[in-house]
Design a protein around this motif. Structure first.
Motif, mmCIF file in Angstrom:
data_model
loop_
_atom_site.group_PDB
_atom_site.id
_atom_site.type_symbol
_atom_site.label_atom_id
_atom_site.label_comp_id
_atom_site.label_asym_id
_atom_site.label_seq_id
_atom_site.Cartn_x
_atom_site.Cartn_y
_atom_site.Cartn_z
ATOM 1 N N LEU A 40 -34.122 23.277 99.238
ATOM 2 C CA LEU A 40 -34.060 23.255 100.368
ATOM 3 C C LEU A 40 -35.250 24.450 100.109
ATOM 4 O O LEU A 40 -35.229 25.772 100.018
ATOM 5 N N LYS A 41 -36.485 24.726 100.799
ATOM 6 C CA LYS A 41 -37.836 24.958 100.776
ATOM 7 C C LYS A 41 -38.106 25.994 102.362
ATOM 8 O O LYS A 41 -38.773 24.411 103.199
ATOM 9 N N PHE A 42 -37.950 26.827 102.876
ATOM 10 C CA PHE A 42 -37.730 27.385 104.444
ATOM 11 C C PHE A 42 -39.031 28.369 104.206
ATOM 12 O O PHE A 42 -39.035 29.415 103.778
ATOM 13 N N GLY A 43 -39.899 28.618 105.702
ATOM 14 C CA GLY A 43 -40.686 29.047 105.910
ATOM 15 C C GLY A 43 -40.709 29.847 107.690
ATOM 16 O O GLY A 43 -39.593 29.696 108.015
ATOM 17 N N SER A 44 -41.476 30.685 107.073
ATOM 18 C CA SER A 44 -40.965 31.836 107.961
ATOM 19 C C SER A 44 -43.054 32.477 108.764
ATOM 20 O O SER A 44 -44.067 32.889 107.316
ATOM 21 N N PHE A 45 -42.770 32.976 109.658
ATOM 22 C CA PHE A 45 -44.485 33.990 109.606
ATOM 23 C C PHE A 45 -44.062 35.514 109.953
ATOM 24 O O PHE A 45 -43.418 35.952 110.665
ATOM 25 N N PRO A 46 -45.253 35.584 109.420
ATOM 26 C CA PRO A 46 -45.175 37.647 109.350
ATOM 27 C C PRO A 46 -44.964 38.976 110.635
ATOM 28 O O PRO A 46 -44.324 38.956 110.363
ATOM 29 N N SER A 47 -45.147 37.777 111.554
ATOM 30 C CA SER A 47 -44.656 38.207 112.373
ATOM 31 C C SER A 47 -43.894 38.628 113.623
ATOM 32 O O SER A 47 -43.470 39.134 114.170
ATOM 33 N N LEU A 48 -42.937 37.714 112.455
ATOM 34 C CA LEU A 48 -41.755 37.834 113.356
ATOM 35 C C LEU A 48 -41.138 38.927 112.113
ATOM 36 O O LEU A 48 -39.076 38.772 112.770
ATOM 37 N N GLY A 49 -41.142 38.890 111.137
ATOM 38 C CA GLY A 49 -40.900 40.310 110.291
ATOM 39 C C GLY A 49 -39.450 39.252 109.467
ATOM 40 O O GLY A 49 -39.387 38.057 109.339
ATOM 41 N N ASN A 50 -38.856 40.209 108.365
ATOM 42 C CA ASN A 50 -37.659 40.085 107.384
ATOM 43 C C ASN A 50 -36.689 39.534 107.812
ATOM 44 O O ASN A 50 -35.815 39.252 107.039
ATOM 45 N N PHE A 51 -36.438 39.954 109.026
ATOM 46 C CA PHE A 51 -35.001 40.606 108.841
ATOM 47 C C PHE A 51 -33.909 39.668 109.471
ATOM 48 O O PHE A 51 -33.151 39.275 108.603
ATOM 49 N N ILE A 52 -35.138 38.861 110.290
ATOM 50 C CA ILE A 52 -34.163 37.726 111.068
ATOM 51 C C ILE A 52 -34.032 36.568 109.692
ATOM 52 O O ILE A 52 -33.002 35.725 109.298
ATOM 53 N N PRO A 53 -35.116 36.067 109.586
ATOM 54 C CA PRO A 53 -34.853 34.972 108.434
ATOM 55 C C PRO A 53 -35.232 34.936 107.508
ATOM 56 O O PRO A 53 -33.933 34.187 106.459
#
Length: 302
Positions: free
Chosen positions: A93-106
């Motif tokens: 599965l490929k999972f994406g996130s955006f920079p302003s959410l930061g890395n910790f949560i994703p």
């Protein structure tokens, strides 16, 4: 009448020229013209007015063309659903996130999913919100964290949590001892933003205080950074204040004070999204349940 004939019909409607339409459809002009004429005879209507100088769609022809577009679009959707079903590997599965959410949560979510779904290989990528929406609609990624709600007709999503905003100020700033700050307190302050988020944050904050954008729209010299670590360094150097989400606050940083924004707190909701045409909706719904159930114990959003 078949899909090929309808595609010929749409090509002639688009190019208003039988030769160009034939080139687009990778066929010969006589073949395309003959098929269009057979279709008109079958329907017993004239779809195109023809002359040596122009090709014009008739009124009834326009209604037929509109219906043909829907048929061809739906046929393409059927092919896409089948294609995606064949190409999606249940173990990946490929999972994406955006920079302003930061890395910790994703990345914490990645760890949770790997623990709960040991058979899955989770691939993580980071991109801006618009790019993630595009990747989701084309099903090049399976799901993504996005600001909630993302009102896209092809996407489905659920809210995961509210991420409160903080104002990052130097420890020697007059605001460092404040228990909270209002947007009006920032009217005359130099503000720092991520390049990606400047317009988005201002639009979001303007929902809470309509004078906020007006007071800062003329600040063409606002500093911008590529990441939150750069913002923190700029704050430490006294270059300005930064409005940042709680998910990227560094509580161990003794040189920066993080003051809650708003009373009640101003926050943005974060949700998880996937394509409505995804071949494995049950798996994604199960993933949502896992992330929601682990939120309180696995995330540190103060």
């Amino acid at each position: 009448m078949n899909l090929r004939d309808l595609k010929y019909l749409l090509a002639v409607s688009e190019y208003k020229n039988f030769t160009k339409a034939a080139d687009y459809c990778a066929t010969t002009q006589p073949t395309l013209s003959n098929q269009i004429r057979k279709l008109e005879n079958f329907l017993d209507v004239e779809i195109f007015e023809r002359s040596t100088h122009f090709v014009r769609v008739t009124p009834i022809g326009q209604r037929i063309i509109d219906a043909a577009k829907r048929v061809v679009e739906n046929s393409n959707l059927i092919v896409q659903i089948a294609h995606n079903s064949n190409r999606i590997e249940p173990s990946k599965l490929k999972f994406g996130s955006f920079p302003s959410l930061g890395n910790f949560i994703p990345l914490q979510y990645v760890a949770i999913l790997k623990q709960q779904f040991e058979q899955l290989k989770i691939q993580y990528l980071e991109d801006d919100v618009d790019a993630l929406v595009d990747l989701l609609t084309r099903q090049e990624i399976d799901f993504a964290l996005l600001p909630f709600p993302e009102m896209h007709p092809l996407l489905e999503g659920v809210k995961l949590f509210d991420d409160p905003f903080y104002v990052a100020v130097p420890i020697d700033h007059a605001y460092a001892s404040s228990t909270n700050l209002q947007l009006s307190d920032l009217a005359n302050q130099q503000l720092l933003f991520l390049i990606e988020d400047q317009s988005h944050f201002r639009e979001l904050l303007n929902q809470f205080d309509t004078s906020f954008s007006l007071s800062h729209q003329a600040h063409e010299d606002d500093f911008r950074a590529l990441n939150f670590e750069s913002l923190r360094i700029m704050v430490k150097q006294g270059l300005g204040l930064a409005i940042i989400p709680g998910t990227v606050v560094n509580w161990d940083d003794s040189e920066v004070r993080y003051v809650p924004l708003g009373s009640p707190a101003i926050s943005w909701p974060i949700g998880i999204y996937w394509s409505k045409q995804h071949a494995k909706p049950e798996l994604l719904e199960e993933i949502c349940t896992v992330l929601q159930s682990n939120l309180d114990t696995k995330t540190d959003i103060r």
